[in-house]
Design a protein around this motif. Structure first.
Motif, short mmCIF file in Angstrom:
data_model
loop_
_atom_site.label_atom_id
_atom_site.label_comp_id
_atom_site.label_asym_id
_atom_site.label_seq_id
_atom_site.Cartn_x
_atom_site.Cartn_y
_atom_site.Cartn_z
N TYR A 205 0.84 -1.20 0.00
CA TYR A 205 0.00 0.00 0.00
C TYR A 205 0.87 1.24 0.00
CZ TYR A 205 -4.11 -2.84 0.96
OH TYR A 205 -5.12 -3.75 0.87
N ALA A 206 0.48 2.22 -0.79
CA ALA A 206 1.20 3.49 -0.85
C ALA A 206 0.58 4.45 0.16
CB ALA A 206 1.11 4.07 -2.26
N ASN A 207 1.22 5.55 0.36
CA ASN A 207 0.68 6.65 1.17
C ASN A 207 0.51 6.33 2.65
OD1 ASN A 207 0.46 8.26 -1.18
ND2 ASN A 207 -1.46 7.21 -1.68
N VAL A 208 1.34 5.47 3.20
CA VAL A 208 1.27 5.20 4.64
C VAL A 208 2.32 5.99 5.42
CG1 VAL A 208 0.25 2.90 4.40
CG2 VAL A 208 2.73 3.15 4.50
N ASP A 209 3.18 6.72 4.72
CA ASP A 209 4.24 7.45 5.40
C ASP A 209 3.69 8.45 6.41
OD1 ASP A 209 6.12 6.03 4.02
OD2 ASP A 209 6.45 7.59 2.51
#
Length: 168
Positions: free
Chosen positions: A126-130
């Motif tokens: 999954y992207a955008n978990v930073d």
């Protein structure tokens, strides 16, 4: 971390979250010189008020407010034996006030468990978990929980499995 075979099972998610948060609370409390059993108790009960409202995302709170967990539990405990209702309100009230070392440890456990979830999502692609990871870290108050967070970020979510299987 989460058993990949159970990913997506919301019943497992709720159970795993409560269990992991209680374990983390007891570990943090032990390291901080607080009562591990009390910290675990607070962590198990702290989301009781969300059982009817759901866990509101921070963006949702902008529109509907944070809510009052103690008032929610007071409403939920109507009709229960007086002692049980008072116990529920006392536990949730202590957690929400963060006035005891155990409540601080339980709060940090909640944030660490969110961090674990974000790491698991990241490791699944999954992207955008930073932002989720950074925000979870920023809310941690104890030194012990900060050390655990740093270790979690350096460890893959399946490293334990690889080590147990002799693959590391």
């Amino acid at each position: 971390m989460t058993d990949p075979a159970r990913a997506g099972d919301s019943r497992w998610g709720l159970t795993a979250r409560a269990w992991r948060t209680a374990l983390l609370a007891s570990v943090i409390a032990e390291a901080e010189g607080a009562d591990p059993a009390r910290a675990a108790l607070l962590s198990v009960w702290h989301d009781t008020g969300e059982r009817r409202t759901g866990d509101l995302a921070h963006i949702s709170r902008k529109y509907v407010g944070k809510g009052d967990a103690v008032a929610n539990v007071a409403d939920q405990s109507k009709g229960m034996p007086a002692g049980l209702g008072a116990l529920m309100r006392s536990i949730v009230g202590e957690y929400e006030a963060r006035g005891t070392p155990e409540a601080v440890c339980a709060g940090d456990a909640d944030k660490l468990e969110c961090l674990v979830q974000a790491i698991e999502y990241r490791d699944q692609g999954y992207a955008n978990v930073d932002r989720w990871i950074v925000n979870s870290q920023k809310r941690i108050r104890t030194e012990s929980a900060r050390r655990i967070a740093a270790e979690l970020l350096e460890t893959g979510s399946l490293d334990w499995l690889r080590e147990a299987m002799g693959e590391s």
